[in-house]
Design a protein around this motif. Structure first.
Motif, short mmCIF file in Angstrom:
data_model
loop_
_atom_site.label_atom_id
_atom_site.label_comp_id
_atom_site.label_asym_id
_atom_site.label_seq_id
_atom_site.Cartn_x
_atom_site.Cartn_y
_atom_site.Cartn_z
N SER A 9 0.83 -1.19 0.00
CA SER A 9 0.00 0.00 0.00
C SER A 9 0.87 1.25 0.00
O SER A 9 1.85 1.34 0.73
N ILE A 10 0.52 2.21 -0.83
CA ILE A 10 1.26 3.47 -0.85
C ILE A 10 0.39 4.60 -0.31
O ILE A 10 0.67 5.76 -0.51
N ARG A 11 -0.68 4.22 0.37
CA ARG A 11 -1.58 5.21 0.95
C ARG A 11 -0.80 6.17 1.84
O ARG A 11 -0.08 5.77 2.73
N GLY A 12 -0.95 7.46 1.59
CA GLY A 12 -0.29 8.45 2.40
C GLY A 12 1.18 8.65 2.07
O GLY A 12 1.88 9.34 2.78
N ARG A 13 1.64 8.04 1.01
CA ARG A 13 3.04 8.17 0.63
C ARG A 13 3.14 8.83 -0.74
O ARG A 13 2.19 8.90 -1.48
N GLN A 14 4.32 9.29 -1.03
CA GLN A 14 4.60 9.86 -2.34
C GLN A 14 4.70 8.73 -3.36
O GLN A 14 4.89 7.57 -2.99
N PRO A 15 4.58 9.03 -4.65
CA PRO A 15 4.67 7.98 -5.67
C PRO A 15 5.97 7.17 -5.59
O PRO A 15 5.98 5.99 -5.89
N ASP A 16 7.05 7.79 -5.10
CA ASP A 16 8.31 7.07 -4.98
C ASP A 16 8.40 6.24 -3.69
O ASP A 16 9.41 5.60 -3.43
N GLY A 17 7.33 6.28 -2.87
CA GLY A 17 7.30 5.50 -1.64
C GLY A 17 7.76 6.25 -0.40
O GLY A 17 7.67 5.74 0.71
N SER A 18 8.24 7.47 -0.58
CA SER A 18 8.71 8.25 0.57
C SER A 18 7.51 8.80 1.35
O SER A 18 6.43 8.95 0.80
N PRO A 19 7.72 9.12 2.63
CA PRO A 19 6.61 9.65 3.43
C PRO A 19 6.10 10.98 2.87
O PRO A 19 6.84 11.73 2.24
N HIS A 20 4.83 11.25 3.11
CA HIS A 20 4.22 12.50 2.67
C HIS A 20 4.87 13.66 3.42
O HIS A 20 5.15 13.56 4.62
N PRO A 21 5.14 14.78 2.75
CA PRO A 21 5.78 15.92 3.40
C PRO A 21 5.05 16.43 4.65
O PRO A 21 5.68 16.89 5.60
N VAL A 22 3.74 16.35 4.67
CA VAL A 22 3.00 16.80 5.85
C VAL A 22 3.29 15.87 7.03
O VAL A 22 3.48 16.32 8.17
N ASP A 23 3.36 14.56 6.77
CA ASP A 23 3.68 13.61 7.84
C ASP A 23 5.09 13.86 8.38
O ASP A 23 5.33 13.77 9.59
N LEU A 24 6.01 14.20 7.50
CA LEU A 24 7.38 14.53 7.92
C LEU A 24 7.38 15.77 8.80
O LEU A 24 8.05 15.82 9.84
N HIS A 25 6.62 16.79 8.38
CA HIS A 25 6.56 18.04 9.14
C HIS A 25 5.97 17.80 10.53
O HIS A 25 6.52 18.27 11.53
N VAL A 26 4.86 17.08 10.59
CA VAL A 26 4.21 16.80 11.88
C VAL A 26 5.17 16.03 12.78
O VAL A 26 5.30 16.33 13.98
N GLY A 27 5.88 15.06 12.24
CA GLY A 27 6.84 14.30 13.02
C GLY A 27 7.99 15.15 13.54
O GLY A 27 8.42 15.00 14.69
N ARG A 28 8.47 16.07 12.70
CA ARG A 28 9.55 16.97 13.13
C ARG A 28 9.08 17.88 14.28
O ARG A 28 9.82 18.13 15.23
N ARG A 29 7.85 18.37 14.15
CA ARG A 29 7.31 19.23 15.21
C ARG A 29 7.12 18.45 16.51
O ARG A 29 7.35 18.97 17.60
N MET A 30 6.73 17.19 16.38
CA MET A 30 6.57 16.32 17.55
C MET A 30 7.93 16.15 18.24
O MET A 30 8.04 16.28 19.46
N ARG A 31 8.96 15.85 17.47
CA ARG A 31 10.31 15.67 18.02
C ARG A 31 10.82 16.97 18.65
O ARG A 31 11.39 16.97 19.74
N LEU A 32 10.58 18.10 17.96
CA LEU A 32 11.01 19.39 18.48
C LEU A 32 10.40 19.65 19.86
O LEU A 32 11.11 20.01 20.81
N ARG A 33 9.10 19.48 19.97
CA ARG A 33 8.43 19.75 21.25
C ARG A 33 8.89 18.78 22.34
O ARG A 33 9.12 19.19 23.47
N ARG A 34 9.04 17.52 21.98
CA ARG A 34 9.51 16.53 22.95
C ARG A 34 10.89 16.93 23.47
O ARG A 34 11.14 16.91 24.68
N ASN A 35 11.78 17.33 22.56
CA ASN A 35 13.13 17.73 22.96
C ASN A 35 13.12 19.02 23.80
O ASN A 35 13.88 19.15 24.75
N LEU A 36 12.25 19.97 23.44
CA LEU A 36 12.15 21.21 24.22
C LEU A 36 11.72 20.93 25.66
O LEU A 36 12.14 21.62 26.59
#
Length: 133
Positions: A9-36
């Motif tokens: 399944s490529i649901r929610g992924r880019q055609p090349d199989g990489s994660p969707h940019p929004v999912d990457l952004h949300v994950g980065r923000r999650m990590r940022l807040r956790r680290n803060l």
């Protein structure tokens, strides 16, 4: 009968199989807040009832975060859900949700349509009916 290879399944992924940019952004923000807050992945995982591997996958954008899980994460990290979408690059936000193509050739995001529901109506009669109320 020959077995067909199972399609991944490529649901929610880019055609090349990489994660969707929004999912990457949300994950980065999650990590940022956790680290803060100085919280480890293990501690966050424990508070959410998850494994630290799952938290790691969320932060890397490898697994998508459901809305209910995002709500739980926001409570543990003491932020509003909107925090995870703050400071998103324009090119990322323009790609998801897909922009709405309006009859006049302009494009608007779904956020614009929420702010102004009249944007959803491309023919004048329903729009005029809403505006005249």
């Amino acid at each position: 009968m020959e077995k067909q290879p199972q399609k991944k399944s490529i649901r929610g992924r880019q055609p090349d199989g990489s994660p969707h940019p929004v999912d990457l952004h949300v994950g980065r923000r999650m990590r940022l807040r956790r680290n803060l807050l100085g919280i480890s992945q293990e501690t966050l995982a424990h508070k959410l009832g998850l494994t630290f591997q799952q938290v790691q996958k969320y932060e890397r954008g490898l697994n998508r975060i459901s809305s209910s899980r995002l709500f739980d994460i926001s409570k543990v990290l003491n932020v509003r859900v909107s925090y995870f979408f703050d400071e998103m690059d324009e090119d990322v936000s323009a790609g998801s949700p897909l922009s709405l193509s309006l009859g006049d050739g302009s494009r608007k995001t779904a956020d614009d349509a929420v702010a102004d529901p009249c944007l959803l109506y491309t023919s004048p009669s329903p729009r005029d009916g809403l505006l005249s109320r």
